[in-house]
Structures are given as structure tokens and as C-alpha cells.
Design an enzyme around this catalytic site. Structure first.
Site, mmCIF file in Angstrom:
data_model
loop_
_atom_site.group_PDB
_atom_site.id
_atom_site.type_symbol
_atom_site.label_atom_id
_atom_site.label_comp_id
_atom_site.label_asym_id
_atom_site.label_seq_id
_atom_site.Cartn_x
_atom_site.Cartn_y
_atom_site.Cartn_z
ATOM 1 N N CYS A 160 0.738 -1.934 -0.176
ATOM 2 C CA CYS A 160 0.091 0.482 -0.002
ATOM 3 C C CYS A 160 0.750 0.490 0.182
ATOM 4 C CB CYS A 160 -0.895 0.012 1.262
ATOM 5 S SG CYS A 160 -1.957 -1.358 1.228
ATOM 6 N N ASN A 194 -10.252 -1.776 -1.025
ATOM 7 C CA ASN A 194 -8.469 -1.343 -0.882
ATOM 8 C C ASN A 194 -8.440 -1.728 -2.319
ATOM 9 O OD1 ASN A 194 -5.980 -1.257 -0.229
ATOM 10 N ND2 ASN A 194 -6.475 -1.775 1.364
ATOM 11 N N HIS A 210 -4.459 6.155 1.677
ATOM 12 C CA HIS A 210 -4.923 5.230 0.801
ATOM 13 C C HIS A 210 -6.018 5.423 1.719
ATOM 14 C CE1 HIS A 210 -3.719 0.690 0.343
ATOM 15 N NE2 HIS A 210 -4.192 0.798 1.723
HETATM 16 O O1 UT7 Z 1 -3.696 -1.201 3.067
HETATM 17 C C1 UT7 Z 1 -3.236 -2.552 3.694
HETATM 18 C C2 UT7 Z 1 -3.740 -1.774 4.974
HETATM 19 N N1 UT7 Z 1 -4.938 -2.534 5.835
HETATM 20 C C3 UT7 Z 1 -5.241 -2.204 6.812
HETATM 21 O O2 UT7 Z 1 -4.892 -1.109 7.577
HETATM 22 C C4 UT7 Z 1 -6.156 -2.832 7.109
HETATM 23 C C5 UT7 Z 1 -6.332 -2.694 8.922
HETATM 24 N N2 UT7 Z 1 -7.437 -2.959 9.507
HETATM 25 C C6 UT7 Z 1 -8.750 -3.257 9.242
HETATM 26 O O3 UT7 Z 1 -8.860 -2.417 9.004
HETATM 27 C C7 UT7 Z 1 -9.946 -4.245 10.603
HETATM 28 O O4 UT7 Z 1 -8.591 -4.497 11.450
HETATM 29 C C8 UT7 Z 1 -10.716 -5.274 10.101
HETATM 30 C C9 UT7 Z 1 -11.785 -4.588 9.131
HETATM 31 C C10 UT7 Z 1 -9.346 -6.040 8.901
HETATM 32 C C11 UT7 Z 1 -11.295 -6.030 11.004
HETATM 33 O O5 UT7 Z 1 -11.986 -5.613 11.055
HETATM 34 P P1 UT7 Z 1 -11.619 -4.959 13.425
HETATM 35 O O6 UT7 Z 1 -12.828 -4.197 13.919
HETATM 36 O O7 UT7 Z 1 -10.240 -5.009 13.954
HETATM 37 O O8 UT7 Z 1 -12.135 -6.637 13.828
HETATM 38 P P2 UT7 Z 1 -11.169 -7.769 14.309
HETATM 39 O O9 UT7 Z 1 -10.231 -8.032 13.857
HETATM 40 O O10 UT7 Z 1 -10.943 -7.283 15.797
HETATM 41 O O11 UT7 Z 1 -12.405 -8.894 14.323
HETATM 42 C C12 UT7 Z 1 -13.677 -8.391 15.036
HETATM 43 C C13 UT7 Z 1 -14.362 -9.877 15.124
HETATM 44 C C14 UT7 Z 1 -13.811 -11.128 14.985
HETATM 45 O O12 UT7 Z 1 -14.691 -12.113 15.500
HETATM 46 P P3 UT7 Z 1 -14.876 -12.738 17.535
HETATM 47 O O13 UT7 Z 1 -13.004 -13.618 17.551
HETATM 48 O O14 UT7 Z 1 -14.956 -11.573 17.853
HETATM 49 O O15 UT7 Z 1 -15.833 -13.161 17.480
HETATM 50 C C15 UT7 Z 1 -13.199 -11.328 13.496
HETATM 51 O O16 UT7 Z 1 -13.105 -12.890 13.345
HETATM 52 O O17 UT7 Z 1 -15.486 -9.462 13.353
HETATM 53 C C16 UT7 Z 1 -14.888 -10.707 13.253
HETATM 54 N N3 UT7 Z 1 -14.349 -10.436 11.423
HETATM 55 C C17 UT7 Z 1 -15.673 -10.736 10.705
HETATM 56 N N4 UT7 Z 1 -16.773 -10.682 11.315
HETATM 57 C C18 UT7 Z 1 -17.856 -11.006 9.801
HETATM 58 C C19 UT7 Z 1 -13.112 -10.594 10.543
HETATM 59 N N5 UT7 Z 1 -14.276 -9.789 9.666
HETATM 60 C C20 UT7 Z 1 -15.222 -10.270 9.022
HETATM 61 C C21 UT7 Z 1 -16.208 -10.273 8.087
HETATM 62 N N6 UT7 Z 1 -17.473 -10.342 8.619
HETATM 63 N N7 UT7 Z 1 -15.837 -10.233 7.008
#
Ligand code: UT7
Length: 341
Positions: A113, A288, A258
Site C-alpha cells: 500500500c 482496498n 490510502h
Molecule cells: O491496506 C493495507 C493496510 N490494511 C489495513 O490498514 C487494514 C487494517 N485493519 C482493519 O481495517 C480492520 O482490523 C479489519 C477491517 C481487518 C477488521 O476489523 P476489526 O474491527 O479490527 O475486527 P477484528 O479483526 O478485531 O475482529 C472482530 C471480529 C472477530 O470475531 P470474534 O473473534 O470477535 O468472534 C472477527 O472474526 O470480527 C470478525 N470478523 C468478521 N465478522 C464478519 C472479521 N472479519 C469479518 C467479516 N464478517 N468479514
């Protein structure tokens, strides 16, 4: 030192639109979760026969067309990408061939990125120093080629697409308004490389039946850790590049961030105290697109007729590597005769 100005821009997005509901058919996810946690409504997927270089070529061709230039008027082609057609040679070389260019040297920049801002800084250096005169700087990604469609935490985030800018070296005497690219803040933290990466496929773990079984050739991400680092670093590099330019956040006309997560963008924007209208957003429509988000964003400003000569732009990015970068530039192309001969 030459000034380095942006002469034109271009973008290409594949036709196929993929909604969030598409993923809910085979994964435990929902449109509501994806929109709320990321800001993504839909993204574009390239067709099986649509190569990264095809998308990059389309964006680059648009740049040339809008500038009224021929392919051979360019002497440098840089493609930022982590999803090139082949591991080697560079995708930029395939783009050169597609354009019918015989006068440029070309190479890829692998900085995920961070790629587009890194590529822009390299092109800036080559043009400012007089080594090159005119550059196509492209960000092009076929992210679908490295997505794990069994991993809901990554596959819903990314999309395919390409964007490009055509840069030109200008004698400062021919650029009285001082248009062009001015400042960069760039950095890398290799100690966190494995927080967002494609573990297999390179020489450390060449493609093998084993790597297929462990999904090693796909994107792996520790989302939370990437998120917190992204917010912290983007806050810092945006403030630093604005201070370097001698301005305050209020003075900047357009912020082009980004597009990894709308919540990351909102957090940076709120800290700067800026309204949404100053921030370019396309994550809702394209997800993204890694190295392509920023040039696509600039091209959207351009084709929506939102850019005026002298306007101040700040570009900012953070991503795998970890890599980060911000750029301060003033939009505008000097009157005829000002550009590279
Ligand atoms: O471009 C390169 C740089 N990339 C980034 O900057 C991405 C940075 N990260 C993010 O944008 C976020 O961390 C994500 C969008 C990837 C995830 O969001 P989050 O609010 O940080 O969620 P999390 O990873 O803490 O997960 C929370 C919950 C988890 O479930 P449990 O363990 O609490 O039961 C995940 O399994 O959300 C769950 N989860 C989903 N649920 C439904 C993760 N992905 C999904 C999904 N649908 N697609």
C-alpha cells in the site's frame, strides 16, 4: 533542480461489481458488518483473462491521451504493485510493451500500500535531477489473485484496479506559479513485515503442494495490529509533511488517503479537524486496491472537475511492510512550453 509537475492522470476499474452480499453467500459475514467495520459497499473484480498489466496499460494510456502525447514521449515507467503478472520480469515492462514504448526504462516497486507514494518519490528524484524527463507512475493491482476466499477477515477488503499519473520535469523559470510535487515523508518498519504478507511463493517458500494446502500464497493479515499502526503513523506523517511545507491542515484543499478502512481515514481526518468534503473517498465503491487507491483518488478529483491550479494536495498511505508515506504537492501544469522537450 527541475520542478516536477503532474501533467495528466488516468484510471481503470474492471467492469465486474461485487457486492458485500456476494460474500455472505459462502462466508459467515454480512453487508452490515462489512459496511460498518470498513466502509466498503462493493468492489471490482478483474476477469480471469484480465491481467494486472492490462489494467495498468489502460490507466497509463489514458494519461498519454489526455496529455496529447505519444508513448515514446515518456522515458521512465514505474509500476507499483504486489500482484504483478509474473514474479519477473517487472509488470512495468509488460506495460511498456503494451503501450508500444521504445524509449523508456521501466521497473516495479514492491511496497504494497506504500507503493504508489514510494514510486512517486523515485520518479520525483529522477525527474528533479534531470536523469529523466517524463514519467508514467502507475499503481496497479489484481488483488483477487492473492485473496483467500475462505478467510472472511481479508477477502472482503480488497479489490482490483489501476491508476496512473504522468509527471514531467520543468525548468523552474518556466513554472512561475511553482506548481508541482514538493515534499515527502517516507518510512519502513521491516520488523512488522509478517503482520501483513504473502508468506509463500518467493524463494523462502517456493510454490509447492504444501504451500497450497496452508494457503501460504494468499494475503495473511493481523488486522487489529495493522489498524492501530496505520492510524498512529498516518497521523504523524500527515502532520509532518504539512509542517515541512509550512502550512496548517486548514490550508490543504484536498487530502487523498490510502483506502484501507474508512474508520482509519475518519480517525486521521478528525484528528486534523477537517470536514469529510476535503477527503477523497472511493473505498465504498472499490474496496482496498492497494497501490492503486491514491492515483485512482486523484483521477476521480480530476475527472469530477474538482481540481484547480495551485490547489494544495496531501497524499498519505500506510500498509504492508510496514511501509508508509505522505506527499505534499501543488496541482497545475505550467503554460505551453513549460514542460519537458
Ligand atoms: O491496506 C493495507 C493496510 N490494511 C489495513 O490498514 C487494514 C487494517 N485493519 C482493519 O481495517 C480492520 O482490523 C479489519 C477491517 C481487518 C477488521 O476489523 P476489526 O474491527 O479490527 O475486527 P477484528 O479483526 O478485531 O475482529 C472482530 C471480529 C472477530 O470475531 P470474534 O473473534 O470477535 O468472534 C472477527 O472474526 O470480527 C470478525 N470478523 C468478521 N465478522 C464478519 C472479521 N472479519 C469479518 C467479516 N464478517 N468479514
Amino acid at each position: 533542480m527541475n520542478n516536477v509537475v503532474i501533467r495528466s492522470s488516468g484510471r481503470y476499474l474492471p467492469e465486474k461489481v461485487i457486492s458485500n452480499d456476494h460474500f455472505a453467500q459462502f462466508l459467515d459475514t454480512s453487508d452490515e458488518w462489512i459496511q460498518e467495520r470498513t466502509g466498503i459497499r462493493e468492489r471490482r473484480f478483474a476477469g480471469p483473462d484480465e491481467k494486472n498489466s492490462d489494467m495498468g496499460t489502460a490507466a497509463a494510456s489514458q494519461c498519454l491521451e489526455r496529455a496529447g502525447l505519444a508513448a515514446d514521449d515518456v522515458d521512465l515507467i514505474i509500476c507499483a504493485t504486489v500482484t504483478g503478472d509474473r514474479i519477473f520480469p517487472a509488470t512495468a515492462n509488460f506495460i511498456q510493451e503494451n503501450l508500444g514504448n521504445h524509449s523508456a526504462w521501466s521497473f516495479d516497486v514492491n511496497a504494497a500500500c506504500g507503493g504508489f507514494v514510494y514510486a512517486l518519490s523515485i520518479a520525483y528524484g529522477l525527474l528533479a535531477s534531470g536523469i529523466n524527463k517524463r514519467a508514467l507512475v502507475i499503481g496497479s493491482e489484481k488483488m483477487t489473485s492473492i485473496l483467500d476466499f475462505t478467510d472472511r477477515a481479508t477477502c472482503v477488503l480488497f479489490g482490483d484496479g489501476a491508476g496512473a499519473l504522468l509527471l514531467e520535469a520543468v525548468d523552474p523559470a518556466d513554472n512561475p506559479q511553482g506548481f508541482g510535487i514538493k515534499h515527502f515523508e517516507l518510512g519502513t518498519d521491516g520488523s512488522l513485515a509478517y503482520k501483513l504478507w504473502q508468506p509463500d511463493g518467493g524463494s523462502a517458500h517456493p510454490p509447492s503442494p504444501d504451500s497450497l494446502l496452508r494457503h501460504g500464497h494468499y494475503v495473511h493479515m493481523s488486522g487489529r495490529e495493522v489498524y492501530t499502526n496505520a492510524v498512529r503513523k498516518m497521523d504523524q506523517i500527515v502532520e509532518d509533511v504539512i509542517a515541512k511545507a509550512g502550512f496548517t491542515p486548514e490550508d490543504i484543499d484536498w487530502y487523498v488517503p490510502h483506502q484501507a478502512n474508512k474508520r482509519i481515514i475518519d480517525s486521521v481526518r478528525e484528528r486534523l479537524g477537517m470536514p469529510e468534503e476535503r477527503f477523497v473517498l472511493n473505498i465504498d465503491r472499490y474496496g482496498n486496491t492497494t497501490s492503486a487507491t491514491i492515483p485512482i483518488g486523484i483521477d476521480e478529483l480530476y475527472t469530477d472537475n474538482k481540481l484547480a491550479d495551485g490547489q494544495k494536495l496531501v497524499l498519505m498511505t500506510f500498509g504492508a511492510g510496514f511501509t508508509w508515506g505522505s506527499t505534499y504537492l501543488e496541482w497545475g501544469y505550467p503554460p505551453a512550453g513549460g514542460g519537458a522537450k
